[in-house]
Design an enzyme around this catalytic site. Structure first.
Site, PDB file in Angstrom:
ATOM      1  N   TYR A  28      26.000  16.179 -19.352  1.00 55.23           N
ATOM      2  CA  TYR A  28      25.989  15.128 -18.319  1.00 55.23           C
ATOM      3  C   TYR A  28      26.490  15.585 -16.950  1.00 55.23           C
ATOM      4  O   TYR A  28      26.496  14.799 -16.007  1.00 55.23           O
ATOM      5  CB  TYR A  28      26.823  13.932 -18.795  1.00 55.23           C
ATOM      6  CG  TYR A  28      26.299  13.325 -20.080  1.00 55.23           C
ATOM      7  CD1 TYR A  28      25.027  12.751 -20.130  1.00 55.23           C
ATOM      8  CD2 TYR A  28      27.057  13.335 -21.245  1.00 55.23           C
ATOM      9  CE1 TYR A  28      24.540  12.208 -21.302  1.00 55.23           C
ATOM     10  CE2 TYR A  28      26.571  12.786 -22.426  1.00 55.23           C
ATOM     11  CZ  TYR A  28      25.313  12.231 -22.449  1.00 55.23           C
ATOM     12  OH  TYR A  28      24.821  11.681 -23.613  1.00 55.23           O
ATOM     13  N   ASN A  80      20.508   2.600 -16.561  1.00 51.28           N
ATOM     14  CA  ASN A  80      20.857   3.604 -17.556  1.00 51.28           C
ATOM     15  C   ASN A  80      21.577   2.867 -18.687  1.00 51.28           C
ATOM     16  O   ASN A  80      22.758   2.550 -18.579  1.00 51.28           O
ATOM     17  CB  ASN A  80      21.751   4.702 -16.977  1.00 51.28           C
ATOM     18  CG  ASN A  80      22.006   5.799 -18.008  1.00 51.28           C
ATOM     19  OD1 ASN A  80      21.749   5.608 -19.203  1.00 51.28           O
ATOM     20  ND2 ASN A  80      22.506   6.934 -17.568  1.00 51.28           N
ATOM     21  N   HIS A  86      18.760   3.211 -27.464  1.00 50.39           N
ATOM     22  CA  HIS A  86      18.179   3.504 -28.776  1.00 50.39           C
ATOM     23  C   HIS A  86      18.382   2.379 -29.795  1.00 50.39           C
ATOM     24  O   HIS A  86      18.007   2.522 -30.951  1.00 50.39           O
ATOM     25  CB  HIS A  86      18.799   4.814 -29.299  1.00 50.39           C
ATOM     26  CG  HIS A  86      18.943   5.849 -28.220  1.00 50.39           C
ATOM     27  ND1 HIS A  86      17.861   6.412 -27.589  1.00 50.39           N
ATOM     28  CD2 HIS A  86      20.041   6.378 -27.609  1.00 50.39           C
ATOM     29  CE1 HIS A  86      18.283   7.265 -26.669  1.00 50.39           C
ATOM     30  NE2 HIS A  86      19.604   7.261 -26.660  1.00 50.39           N
ATOM     31  N   ASP A  93      14.297  -7.372 -24.433  1.00 42.78           N
ATOM     32  CA  ASP A  93      13.818  -8.746 -24.236  1.00 42.78           C
ATOM     33  C   ASP A  93      14.241  -9.293 -22.867  1.00 42.78           C
ATOM     34  O   ASP A  93      13.478 -10.018 -22.226  1.00 42.78           O
ATOM     35  CB  ASP A  93      14.354  -9.662 -25.347  1.00 42.78           C
ATOM     36  CG  ASP A  93      13.726  -9.363 -26.706  1.00 42.78           C
ATOM     37  OD1 ASP A  93      12.705  -8.649 -26.745  1.00 42.78           O
ATOM     38  OD2 ASP A  93      14.257  -9.845 -27.725  1.00 42.78           O
ATOM     39  N   HIS A 106      17.869   8.152 -17.180  1.00 45.16           N
ATOM     40  CA  HIS A 106      18.823   8.906 -18.002  1.00 45.16           C
ATOM     41  C   HIS A 106      19.200  10.203 -17.314  1.00 45.16           C
ATOM     42  O   HIS A 106      18.326  10.883 -16.761  1.00 45.16           O
ATOM     43  CB  HIS A 106      18.215   9.238 -19.372  1.00 45.16           C
ATOM     44  CG  HIS A 106      17.821   8.015 -20.145  1.00 45.16           C
ATOM     45  ND1 HIS A 106      18.748   7.242 -20.807  1.00 45.16           N
ATOM     46  CD2 HIS A 106      16.629   7.422 -20.312  1.00 45.16           C
ATOM     47  CE1 HIS A 106      18.124   6.219 -21.370  1.00 45.16           C
ATOM     48  NE2 HIS A 106      16.835   6.303 -21.078  1.00 45.16           N
ATOM     49  N   SER A 108      20.402  12.901 -18.883  1.00 44.58           N
ATOM     50  CA  SER A 108      19.898  14.003 -19.717  1.00 44.58           C
ATOM     51  C   SER A 108      18.436  13.750 -20.085  1.00 44.58           C
ATOM     52  O   SER A 108      17.933  12.624 -19.937  1.00 44.58           O
ATOM     53  CB  SER A 108      20.739  14.114 -20.995  1.00 44.58           C
ATOM     54  OG  SER A 108      20.587  12.946 -21.792  1.00 44.58           O
ATOM     55  N   ARG A 117      17.423  10.180 -30.361  1.00 42.58           N
ATOM     56  CA  ARG A 117      17.501   9.827 -28.934  1.00 42.58           C
ATOM     57  C   ARG A 117      16.115   9.794 -28.293  1.00 42.58           C
ATOM     58  O   ARG A 117      15.966   9.387 -27.144  1.00 42.58           O
ATOM     59  CB  ARG A 117      18.374  10.834 -28.173  1.00 42.58           C
ATOM     60  CG  ARG A 117      19.842  10.676 -28.405  1.00 42.58           C
ATOM     61  CD  ARG A 117      20.619  11.534 -27.419  1.00 42.58           C
ATOM     62  NE  ARG A 117      21.915  11.862 -27.946  1.00 42.58           N
ATOM     63  CZ  ARG A 117      23.015  11.116 -27.788  1.00 42.58           C
ATOM     64  NH1 ARG A 117      22.971  10.002 -27.089  1.00 42.58           N
ATOM     65  NH2 ARG A 117      24.161  11.493 -28.319  1.00 42.58           N
TER      66      ARG A 117
HETATM   67  O1  CA2 Z   1      21.351  10.804 -20.562  1.00 43.08           O
HETATM   68  C1  CA2 Z   1      21.754   9.652 -20.383  1.00 43.08           C
HETATM   69  O2  CA2 Z   1      21.954   9.169 -19.279  1.00 43.08           O
HETATM   70  C2  CA2 Z   1      22.092   8.762 -21.602  1.00 43.08           C
HETATM   71  O3  CA2 Z   1      21.645   7.447 -21.304  1.00 43.08           O
HETATM   72  C3  CA2 Z   1      23.599   8.814 -21.753  1.00 43.08           C
HETATM   73  C4  CA2 Z   1      24.103   8.089 -23.007  1.00 43.08           C
HETATM   74  C5  CA2 Z   1      23.345   8.536 -24.259  1.00 43.08           C
HETATM   75  O4  CA2 Z   1      23.735   7.755 -25.377  1.00 43.08           O
HETATM   76  C6  CA2 Z   1      21.840   8.431 -24.074  1.00 43.08           C
HETATM   77  O5  CA2 Z   1      21.217   8.918 -25.231  1.00 43.08           O
HETATM   78  C7  CA2 Z   1      21.389   9.232 -22.871  1.00 43.08           C
HETATM   79  C8  CA2 Z   1      25.581   8.389 -23.248  1.00 43.08           C
HETATM   80  C9  CA2 Z   1      26.476   7.949 -22.156  1.00 43.08           C
HETATM   81  C10 CA2 Z   1      27.865   8.407 -22.456  1.00 43.08           C
HETATM   82  O6  CA2 Z   1      28.213   9.373 -21.517  1.00 43.08           O
HETATM   83  C11 CA2 Z   1      29.352  10.107 -21.691  1.00 43.08           C
HETATM   84  C12 CA2 Z   1      29.627  11.011 -20.709  1.00 43.08           C
HETATM   85  C13 CA2 Z   1      30.741  11.810 -20.807  1.00 43.08           C
HETATM   86  C14 CA2 Z   1      31.586  11.692 -21.885  1.00 43.08           C
HETATM   87  C15 CA2 Z   1      31.308  10.790 -22.884  1.00 43.08           C
HETATM   88  C16 CA2 Z   1      30.184   9.973 -22.781  1.00 43.08           C
END
Ligand code: CA2
Length: 155
Positions: A28, A80, A86, A93, A106, A108, A117
């Site tokens: 991230y 986001n 998921h 909705d 997103h 990532s 994912r």
């Molecule tokens: O890539 C993305 O922006 C996601 O939406 C981020 C979500 C993940 O569940 C999606 O699959 C993809 C996770 C957000 C949590 O982000 C963190 C960042 C740093 C430390 C812990 C969590």
């Protein structure tokens, strides 16, 4: 009647995005959610928009915000959904229930990660999807919404 916000873009962030920059920098990056907010404000102002930037760990509150953006006739939503991507039929909705464009965003590339994912409930309802550009994806989504809105007002 809800007040119209035709030049407002809602930027909504789902669960755990408040932790951005604290862990998993290889996925991230090192920017915080505050940095993302600053980037969104800068990008929106350059396009003549204002940003309503929010984050919640609670699905129902996010559904309320999607409905609020729709009721206030915002220019659009950059969303986001975090992990709700998921799992959330409710967010799907809510987006279907409003009449403004939602850009799913997103940090990532969710298609190059764990198989679970790869599926998004949000994509079925979104106008467009951006992923894998890091936090720059938020700026791309705002520019995309600005282009969509400009095209619409020319018609
Ligand atoms: O890539 C993305 O922006 C996601 O939406 C981020 C979500 C993940 O569940 C999606 O699959 C993809 C996770 C957000 C949590 O982000 C963190 C960042 C740093 C430390 C812990 C969590």
């Amino acid at each position: 009647m809800a007040k119209s916000t035709a030049r407002t873009i809602y930027v909504l962030n789902g669960p755990n995005l408040n932790l951005l920059g604290t862990r998993e920098p290889h996925i991230y990056g090192r920017s915080s959610l505050k940095d993302v907010e600053k980037l969104c404000q800068k990008t929106a102002v350059a396009q003549g928009f204002v940003v309503e930037f929010r984050q919640s760990n609670h699905e129902g509150l996010i559904v309320d915000w999607i409905q609020e953006a729709g009721a206030r006739k915002a220019a659009g939503i950059v969303f986001n959904p975090g992990g709700l991507t998921h799992t959330s039929v409710a967010c799907h909705d809510a987006i279907k229930g409003i009449n403004i464009p939602t850009i799913e965003c997103h940090i990532s590339n969710i298609h190059a990660r764990e198989p679970w994912r790869n599926h998004s409930y949000i994509s079925f309802a979104a106008k467009a999807v951006i992923c894998g550009f890091g936090i720059q994806g938020y700026a791309l989504a705002i520019d995309g919404l600005a282009a969509l809105t400009a095209k619409k007002s020319k018609r």
